[in-house]
Design a protein around this motif. Structure first.
Motif, PDB file in Angstrom:
ATOM      1  N   GLY A 178      15.363 -11.881  -6.070  1.00 47.28           N
ATOM      2  CA  GLY A 178      15.709 -12.389  -7.397  1.00 47.28           C
ATOM      3  C   GLY A 178      15.967 -11.248  -8.367  1.00 47.28           C
ATOM      4  N   HIS A 179      15.249 -10.143  -8.151  1.00 43.41           N
ATOM      5  CA  HIS A 179      15.428  -8.930  -8.962  1.00 43.41           C
ATOM      6  C   HIS A 179      16.902  -8.539  -9.007  1.00 43.41           C
ATOM      7  CE1 HIS A 179      14.349  -5.013 -10.568  1.00 43.41           C
ATOM      8  NE2 HIS A 179      14.801  -4.377  -9.513  1.00 43.41           N
ATOM      9  N   MET A 204       5.185  -3.627  -5.226  1.00 39.35           N
ATOM     10  CA  MET A 204       5.605  -4.348  -6.432  1.00 39.35           C
ATOM     11  C   MET A 204       4.426  -4.484  -7.394  1.00 39.35           C
ATOM     12  SD  MET A 204       8.305  -7.132  -4.906  1.00 39.35           S
ATOM     13  CE  MET A 204       7.495  -7.620  -3.394  1.00 39.35           C
ATOM     14  N   LEU A 247       8.811  -0.507  -6.481  1.00 40.29           N
ATOM     15  CA  LEU A 247      10.192  -0.974  -6.437  1.00 40.29           C
ATOM     16  C   LEU A 247      10.933  -0.543  -7.694  1.00 40.29           C
ATOM     17  CD1 LEU A 247      12.457  -2.646  -5.168  1.00 40.29           C
ATOM     18  CD2 LEU A 247      11.475  -4.671  -6.221  1.00 40.29           C
ATOM     19  N   THR A 248      10.233  -0.567  -8.832  1.00 41.10           N
ATOM     20  CA  THR A 248      10.857  -0.161 -10.091  1.00 41.10           C
ATOM     21  C   THR A 248      11.282   1.300 -10.042  1.00 41.10           C
ATOM     22  OG1 THR A 248       9.401  -1.739 -11.180  1.00 41.10           O
ATOM     23  CG2 THR A 248      10.539  -0.168 -12.598  1.00 41.10           C
ATOM     24  N   GLN A 260      15.119   2.615 -10.229  1.00 39.53           N
ATOM     25  CA  GLN A 260      15.551   3.563 -11.257  1.00 39.53           C
ATOM     26  C   GLN A 260      16.204   4.792 -10.630  1.00 39.53           C
ATOM     27  OE1 GLN A 260      12.036   4.038 -13.660  1.00 39.53           O
ATOM     28  NE2 GLN A 260      12.409   2.143 -14.778  1.00 39.53           N
ATOM     29  N   TYR A 313       0.816  -1.211   0.000  1.00 38.55           N
ATOM     30  CA  TYR A 313       0.000   0.000   0.000  1.00 38.55           C
ATOM     31  C   TYR A 313       0.854   1.268   0.000  1.00 38.55           C
ATOM     32  CZ  TYR A 313      -3.114  -3.757   1.161  1.00 38.55           C
ATOM     33  OH  TYR A 313      -3.781  -4.963   1.128  1.00 38.55           O
ATOM     34  N   SER A 367       0.144  -3.848  -8.351  1.00 38.87           N
ATOM     35  CA  SER A 367      -1.138  -4.013  -7.647  1.00 38.87           C
ATOM     36  C   SER A 367      -1.301  -5.425  -7.101  1.00 38.87           C
ATOM     37  CB  SER A 367      -2.298  -3.698  -8.588  1.00 38.87           C
ATOM     38  OG  SER A 367      -2.429  -4.734  -9.555  1.00 38.87           O
ATOM     39  N   ARG A 368      -0.483  -6.342  -7.588  1.00 39.54           N
ATOM     40  CA  ARG A 368      -0.602  -7.734  -7.167  1.00 39.54           C
ATOM     41  C   ARG A 368       0.056  -7.926  -5.804  1.00 39.54           C
ATOM     42  NH1 ARG A 368      -2.269 -10.843 -11.116  1.00 39.54           N
ATOM     43  NH2 ARG A 368      -2.597  -9.877 -13.151  1.00 39.54           N
ATOM     44  N   ILE A 369      -0.657  -8.569  -4.887  1.00 38.96           N
ATOM     45  CA  ILE A 369      -0.108  -8.768  -3.539  1.00 38.96           C
ATOM     46  C   ILE A 369       0.414 -10.194  -3.441  1.00 38.96           C
ATOM     47  CG2 ILE A 369      -0.608  -8.693  -1.071  1.00 38.96           C
ATOM     48  CD1 ILE A 369      -2.722  -6.626  -1.611  1.00 38.96           C
ATOM     49  N   LEU A 370       1.729 -10.313  -3.203  1.00 43.22           N
ATOM     50  CA  LEU A 370       2.386 -11.623  -3.244  1.00 43.22           C
ATOM     51  C   LEU A 370       2.399 -12.294  -1.870  1.00 43.22           C
ATOM     52  CD1 LEU A 370       5.513 -10.533  -5.340  1.00 43.22           C
ATOM     53  CD2 LEU A 370       3.316 -11.311  -6.192  1.00 43.22           C
ATOM     54  N   ASN A 380      11.337 -14.029  -3.124  1.00 40.49           N
ATOM     55  CA  ASN A 380      12.021 -14.448  -4.349  1.00 40.49           C
ATOM     56  C   ASN A 380      11.956 -13.392  -5.446  1.00 40.49           C
ATOM     57  OD1 ASN A 380      13.167 -17.236  -4.049  1.00 40.49           O
ATOM     58  ND2 ASN A 380      11.104 -17.582  -3.240  1.00 40.49           N
ATOM     59  N   VAL A 381      10.799 -12.714  -5.582  1.00 42.26           N
ATOM     60  CA  VAL A 381      10.690 -11.676  -6.608  1.00 42.26           C
ATOM     61  C   VAL A 381      11.642 -10.530  -6.264  1.00 42.26           C
ATOM     62  CG1 VAL A 381       9.170  -9.888  -7.567  1.00 42.26           C
ATOM     63  CG2 VAL A 381       8.328 -12.235  -7.294  1.00 42.26           C
TER      64      VAL A 381
END
Lengths: 249, 249
Positions: A243-244, A227, A178-179, A183, A173, A229-232, A239-240
């Motif tokens: 892993g990034h 990361m 992260l992107t 950047q 929220y 709108s998807r909540i992991l 890992n996302v």
């Protein structure tokens, strides 16, 4: 197990001996190796390499021609501060962070951590989960794991010394992605960008962080990032997120 | 559950009714909501939005003021071809791929897939795992899942039509890294790179792919890529690989 790790005490180079039941079972039943076959091994905290099986019995496997000439892969230079999760997922989370090469792990209390989690017998097995992770990820250097049962003192008294100089907290929220964060912190390299791993990454467990926790972190300069709108799930987020950087090393 | 998804048949706008036991338990025990509280909901295959709880009983919750004005997030325009894993991890893998927004999933046989996996009762529960994933990830559109019990006919007869135009296979022992592959396919954008998601991604299960499978795939133009020296669990690989593009959308 993508390699078999042995403590230095079980090695008398160029010989070594495997005494661990799980390792012996794996060599027999999964790898299906025999006397004369070559095996991928490593020395805990040391190098990776190979050895030849010289004899096998039900409770030990003897190795000869041990060569340890491959350095362990570099660690991710990061401290992951993880809200203590349900015991059931703790094993996989510790394994995954180990596989990804996290250097330091802090298991911390959070508002949504149930008190009973701190009594779980799984907490006594962290070393075994780390070994599983090292043998999965083909690494020899264990992450350092610390437990902190109080959130506020950790954030106010310890966090700053770990931030060199930055920290992020995964929070679906938050306003910054992260992107966007990456950047902002990117080092330009031709047409591609090399992300800079923050020195500290906070990851919540089920239900995430409450506003009070996000505010305490923000007061110390820790940036909340989402990361998308998807909540992991916690495991997926670990890992996302990590892993990034693994893919940008 | 970060949203409660309902089938269109349980909605008579602006009213709706929750009959699912797991959803009712979640609303009572985790969200701890009461009559008058607002709830995040979605229509399966439709929009996301909110509703107000108008009455609660042990076997149903009635909603009023249903507003469905938020479009579901875009899907990842990719087909993930996953070697059928152990039943125990199938649920989490289907959930994670759903959370990440994968559009198409093919569960395929591989040399290292045990035959017994195809008899697992878990295969009859894929729809439930997808629902869990959608409610975790805050999405309404289910991925399409297909089963293929024969690897070679799929690769030789069906793969080409899915490649628009490219495909990759995750393989720790390949020569090209995912980063190299992404850079080759990157669209330059100022100092950052926007990765292009291949239309097909093959991911192995425990033990990965055998050389014969990699060769069959290569013959169809499917590029093998590794993700560094670290060998990830299947679940971690799925999240690292697909999360890579999630963060670059």
């Amino acid at each position: 197990m993508n390699c078999i790790l042995l403590p230095k005490s079980d090695m008398t180079l160029p010989d070594a001996q495997i005494n661990d039941a799980a390792q012996i079972t794996h060599i027999n039943n999964v790898l299906k190796l025999q006397v004369g076959d070559t095996l991928k091994i490593g020395q805990l905290g040391g190098n990776l390499g190979t050895a030849v099986i010289s004899s096998m019995s039900s409770d030990s496997i003897k190795l000869s021609g041990v060569q340890l000439d491959i350095a362990a892969p570099p660690k991710l230079d990061v401290t992951v501060v993880l809200a203590l999760p349900r015991p059931k997922v703790l094993r996989r989370l510790i394994m995954d962070m180990t596989v990804l090469g996290v250097r330091d792990i802090v298991l911390i209390n959070s508002y949504r951590t149930q008190k009973s989690y701190w009594q779980s017998p799984m907490l006594a097995r962290l070393e075994a989960f780390v070994l599983e992770g090292l043998q999965q990820g083909v690494d020899t250097v264990a992450p350092q794991i610390q437990l902190r049962k109080r959130f506020k003192p950790f954030v106010e008294d310890e966090l700053l010394s770990l931030m060199k100089p930055d920290a992020i907290v995964a929070h679906p929220y938050s306003e910054m992605s992260l992107t966007q964060y990456s950047q902002q912190n990117a080092i330009s390299q031709a047409s591609t960008a090399k992300a800079v791993l923050p020195s500290v990454v906070f990851i919540g467990s089920e239900g995430g962080w409450i506003d009070y926790e996000i505010e305490l972190l923000a007061a110390q300069g820790c940036q909340a990032v989402h990361m998308g709108s998807r909540i992991l799930r916690t495991e997926a987020a670990v890992n996302v997120l990590l892993g990034h950087w693994l893919l940008h090393q």
